[in-house]
Design a protein around this motif. Sequence first.
Motif, PDB file in Angstrom:
ATOM      1  N   ILE A 282      74.453  94.410 125.104  1.00 55.55           N
ATOM      2  CA  ILE A 282      75.270  95.335 124.322  1.00 55.55           C
ATOM      3  C   ILE A 282      76.565  95.595 125.077  1.00 55.55           C
ATOM      4  O   ILE A 282      76.548  95.954 126.254  1.00 55.55           O
ATOM      5  CB  ILE A 282      74.531  96.658 124.074  1.00 55.55           C
ATOM      6  CG1 ILE A 282      73.285  96.418 123.213  1.00 55.55           C
ATOM      7  CG2 ILE A 282      75.440  97.679 123.396  1.00 55.55           C
ATOM      8  CD1 ILE A 282      72.443  97.656 122.990  1.00 55.55           C
TER       9      ILE A 282
ATOM     10  N   ARG B 291      79.276 105.170 116.051  1.00 53.01           N
ATOM     11  CA  ARG B 291      79.223 103.874 116.722  1.00 53.01           C
ATOM     12  C   ARG B 291      79.089 102.779 115.668  1.00 53.01           C
ATOM     13  O   ARG B 291      78.274 102.871 114.763  1.00 53.01           O
ATOM     14  CB  ARG B 291      78.017 103.831 117.670  1.00 53.01           C
ATOM     15  CG  ARG B 291      78.227 104.605 118.938  1.00 53.01           C
ATOM     16  CD  ARG B 291      76.923 104.733 119.707  1.00 53.01           C
ATOM     17  NE  ARG B 291      76.042 105.694 119.051  1.00 53.01           N
ATOM     18  CZ  ARG B 291      74.726 105.711 119.223  1.00 53.01           C
ATOM     19  NH1 ARG B 291      74.154 104.812 119.966  1.00 53.01           N
ATOM     20  NH2 ARG B 291      73.993 106.615 118.623  1.00 53.01           N
TER      21      ARG B 291
ATOM     22  N   TYR C 149      78.386  98.682 114.993  1.00 51.74           N
ATOM     23  CA  TYR C 149      77.763  97.552 115.641  1.00 51.74           C
ATOM     24  C   TYR C 149      78.134  96.255 114.920  1.00 51.74           C
ATOM     25  O   TYR C 149      78.258  96.219 113.699  1.00 51.74           O
ATOM     26  CB  TYR C 149      76.240  97.690 115.606  1.00 51.74           C
ATOM     27  CG  TYR C 149      75.684  98.845 116.397  1.00 51.74           C
ATOM     28  CD1 TYR C 149      75.034  98.631 117.604  1.00 51.74           C
ATOM     29  CD2 TYR C 149      75.802 100.149 115.931  1.00 51.74           C
ATOM     30  CE1 TYR C 149      74.514  99.689 118.329  1.00 51.74           C
ATOM     31  CE2 TYR C 149      75.288 101.212 116.644  1.00 51.74           C
ATOM     32  CZ  TYR C 149      74.633 100.980 117.843  1.00 51.74           C
ATOM     33  OH  TYR C 149      74.123 102.033 118.550  1.00 51.74           O
TER      34      TYR C 149
ATOM     35  N   ILE D 177      76.659 108.193 124.400  1.00 53.70           N
ATOM     36  CA  ILE D 177      75.365 107.562 124.100  1.00 53.70           C
ATOM     37  C   ILE D 177      75.522 106.056 124.103  1.00 53.70           C
ATOM     38  O   ILE D 177      74.683 105.315 124.626  1.00 53.70           O
ATOM     39  CB  ILE D 177      74.810 108.061 122.744  1.00 53.70           C
ATOM     40  CG1 ILE D 177      74.402 109.528 122.844  1.00 53.70           C
ATOM     41  CG2 ILE D 177      73.616 107.219 122.312  1.00 53.70           C
ATOM     42  CD1 ILE D 177      73.963 110.130 121.520  1.00 53.70           C
ATOM     43  N   ALA D 178      76.634 105.566 123.512  1.00 51.73           N
ATOM     44  CA  ALA D 178      76.897 104.126 123.507  1.00 51.73           C
ATOM     45  C   ALA D 178      77.044 103.609 124.930  1.00 51.73           C
ATOM     46  O   ALA D 178      76.565 102.513 125.259  1.00 51.73           O
ATOM     47  CB  ALA D 178      78.162 103.827 122.695  1.00 51.73           C
TER      48      ALA D 178
ATOM     49  N   LYS E 266      75.628 104.830 127.575  1.00 57.33           N
ATOM     50  CA  LYS E 266      74.288 104.833 128.160  1.00 57.33           C
ATOM     51  C   LYS E 266      73.482 103.620 127.717  1.00 57.33           C
ATOM     52  O   LYS E 266      72.698 103.058 128.494  1.00 57.33           O
ATOM     53  CB  LYS E 266      73.569 106.129 127.771  1.00 57.33           C
ATOM     54  CG  LYS E 266      72.213 106.309 128.422  1.00 57.33           C
ATOM     55  CD  LYS E 266      71.601 107.648 128.045  1.00 57.33           C
ATOM     56  CE  LYS E 266      70.235 107.822 128.698  1.00 57.33           C
ATOM     57  NZ  LYS E 266      69.621 109.145 128.338  1.00 57.33           N
ATOM     58  N   GLN E 267      73.642 103.191 126.463  1.00 60.96           N
ATOM     59  CA  GLN E 267      72.886 102.065 125.934  1.00 60.96           C
ATOM     60  C   GLN E 267      73.474 100.717 126.334  1.00 60.96           C
ATOM     61  O   GLN E 267      72.776  99.698 126.310  1.00 60.96           O
ATOM     62  CB  GLN E 267      72.842 102.133 124.405  1.00 60.96           C
ATOM     63  CG  GLN E 267      72.044 103.294 123.854  1.00 60.96           C
ATOM     64  CD  GLN E 267      72.037 103.300 122.339  1.00 60.96           C
ATOM     65  OE1 GLN E 267      72.875 102.672 121.704  1.00 60.96           O
ATOM     66  NE2 GLN E 267      71.093 104.029 121.750  1.00 60.96           N
TER      67      GLN E 267
ATOM     68  N   ASP F 297      75.180  97.393 128.187  1.00 60.67           N
ATOM     69  CA  ASP F 297      75.032  96.592 129.395  1.00 60.67           C
ATOM     70  C   ASP F 297      76.377  96.389 130.075  1.00 60.67           C
ATOM     71  O   ASP F 297      76.445  96.272 131.299  1.00 60.67           O
ATOM     72  CB  ASP F 297      74.418  95.230 129.048  1.00 60.67           C
ATOM     73  CG  ASP F 297      73.026  95.371 128.442  1.00 60.67           C
ATOM     74  OD1 ASP F 297      72.105  95.756 129.183  1.00 60.67           O
ATOM     75  OD2 ASP F 297      72.879  95.116 127.242  1.00 60.67           O
TER      76      ASP F 297
ATOM     77  N   LYS G 124      77.520 101.540 135.182  1.00 61.27           N
ATOM     78  CA  LYS G 124      77.527 100.323 134.380  1.00 61.27           C
ATOM     79  C   LYS G 124      78.737  99.458 134.740  1.00 61.27           C
ATOM     80  O   LYS G 124      79.775  99.980 135.169  1.00 61.27           O
ATOM     81  CB  LYS G 124      77.585 100.674 132.889  1.00 61.27           C
ATOM     82  CG  LYS G 124      76.412 101.501 132.385  1.00 61.27           C
ATOM     83  CD  LYS G 124      75.129 100.697 132.413  1.00 61.27           C
ATOM     84  CE  LYS G 124      73.951 101.495 131.874  1.00 61.27           C
ATOM     85  NZ  LYS G 124      74.046 101.751 130.428  1.00 61.27           N
TER      86      LYS G 124
ATOM     87  N   ASP H 289      66.510 108.753 117.196  1.00 67.62           N
ATOM     88  CA  ASP H 289      67.642 108.742 118.122  1.00 67.62           C
ATOM     89  C   ASP H 289      68.870 109.161 117.334  1.00 67.62           C
ATOM     90  O   ASP H 289      69.147 108.607 116.273  1.00 67.62           O
ATOM     91  CB  ASP H 289      67.842 107.333 118.689  1.00 67.62           C
ATOM     92  CG  ASP H 289      69.073 107.209 119.555  1.00 67.62           C
ATOM     93  OD1 ASP H 289      69.548 108.233 120.055  1.00 67.62           O
ATOM     94  OD2 ASP H 289      69.556 106.069 119.724  1.00 67.62           O
TER      95      ASP H 289
ATOM     96  N   ARG I   3      71.825 108.529 116.412  1.00 70.15           N
ATOM     97  CA  ARG I   3      72.831 107.474 116.443  1.00 70.15           C
ATOM     98  C   ARG I   3      73.980 107.737 115.491  1.00 70.15           C
ATOM     99  O   ARG I   3      75.011 107.101 115.569  1.00 70.15           O
ATOM    100  CB  ARG I   3      72.196 106.120 116.083  1.00 70.15           C
ATOM    101  CG  ARG I   3      71.154 105.659 117.087  1.00 70.15           C
ATOM    102  CD  ARG I   3      70.921 104.178 116.940  1.00 70.15           C
ATOM    103  NE  ARG I   3      69.829 103.749 117.803  1.00 70.15           N
ATOM    104  CZ  ARG I   3      69.460 102.490 117.922  1.00 70.15           C
ATOM    105  NH1 ARG I   3      70.083 101.545 117.267  1.00 70.15           N
ATOM    106  NH2 ARG I   3      68.464 102.147 118.707  1.00 70.15           N
TER     107      ARG I   3
ATOM    108  N   SER J  81      71.930  99.776 112.706  1.00 70.50           N
ATOM    109  CA  SER J  81      70.979 100.174 113.740  1.00 70.50           C
ATOM    110  C   SER J  81      69.735  99.304 113.613  1.00 70.50           C
ATOM    111  O   SER J  81      69.124  99.249 112.545  1.00 70.50           O
ATOM    112  CB  SER J  81      70.593 101.647 113.603  1.00 70.50           C
ATOM    113  OG  SER J  81      71.726 102.484 113.710  1.00 70.50           O
TER     114      SER J  81
END
Length: 437
Positions: free
Chosen positions: A5, A41, A43, A78-79, A81-82, A84, A112, A198, A200, A216
């Motif tokens: 991500i 967010r 995606y 939050i994004a 935190k999720q 990579d 990160k 969650d 989101r 999601s």
Amino acid sequence: MSKPIVAIVGRPNVGKSTLFNRISRSRIAIVEGKPGVTRDRIYSDAEWLDKRFTLVDTGGIDYETDEITKQVRRQAMIAVKQADVIIFVVDGREGVTGLDEEVANSLRKSGKPVVLCVNKVEDQDQAWQMVGEFYGLGLGDPIFVSAEHGRNVGDLLDEVVKHFDVDAAQPNEEALHVAIVGRPNVGKSSLVNKILGDERVIVTDVAGTTRDAVDSWFSYGDQDLVLIDTAGLRRRSKVEEDLEYYSVIRTLRAVDRSSVTVAVLDATEGLTEQDKKIIGYAHESGRGLVIAVNKWDLVEKETNTMRDFEDQIRKGLLFADYAPIVFISALTGKRIPVLLETIVQVNQARSMRIPTGRLNEIIQDAVMAAQVPSDKGVQLRIYYATQVQVNPPVFAIYVNRRDLMHFSYERYLENRLRQEYGFVGTPIILAIKEREK
């Protein structure tokens, strides 16, 4: 493991959504020259150097104190935190601001990998004159790009994919896409959040806080699903700003790329004309359809309250009487498992195929049970039928004269197919064709 991500973050109006669209090669994120347009967010799947990843666009991080700004900031974090890998976007024309420094400090604390993207740089010579101040953010080498023109975006992505886990597996690409649609403030985002467990999607008492379509991913039993939360569709006369217009188009596109559409109604208001238009679009698009009556916990119950309410919906949706109706509460989670099970069943019905021999037996039995239409002594003759498509089911019926197939008889044949095989929640398309002489 899932795909990596990559989250795009930064303060408002630095070009995050433009960069998102450039990388994802799409027009998913709303782009407008106005701060704060992207709230949730967003995606999208993306690929670079044969490496697939999930790209996340976020609302601009600001430190104002109004409720929506605080929630946008919370969504962005939050994004982070999720994620990579994080792409931190700053404005090369304005240089480093105090807000940039605050955001950079938060990102350093996240631990990160962060790729510093200096956007809106058309003149590379001018950019290098101020390279020092960007190094001052403490995030390593800045990469100067112009997202609008695509300049150096490849260099940016080269740096991003260096941080990927080379052993990361790819997710199931056969996920069931489910669009959650409805008027503003009927509880679509609350429903998505309850399903995912969650937060989101932003949830406030202000109608229309979801402007983009938000994807999601999650799993239900053995089924992978993608929930697409959408902006509420207002009556066309109320779509005044360009931004609202874009959101309407985005909702329609979300329906188009879904296999099953969940139309959310407000139990305290009942079925409205705008609800009918939304459901009608899903029906005409051949999507699977589920009616979710939300806020059922707020309705005072008497004997047969649910049955009477369902009868009212059925009378208003005669064109989609095949759609199952589920009464839910997104607030309490009541009957959410029933809704999920219904979505899976509807998707299975869309994929159902009837053997040609059995299909013709059903058609011939129907013909024997009810007299066929005629005109001036000439009767309709049905020679044979065959299923030519699934998702949705399409049946070609060959006749002597197409004009003799009255609408009422066509509906009769459709109902006989449903009696035999159910086809819950999916439209059935009968393609009436004259047999060549």
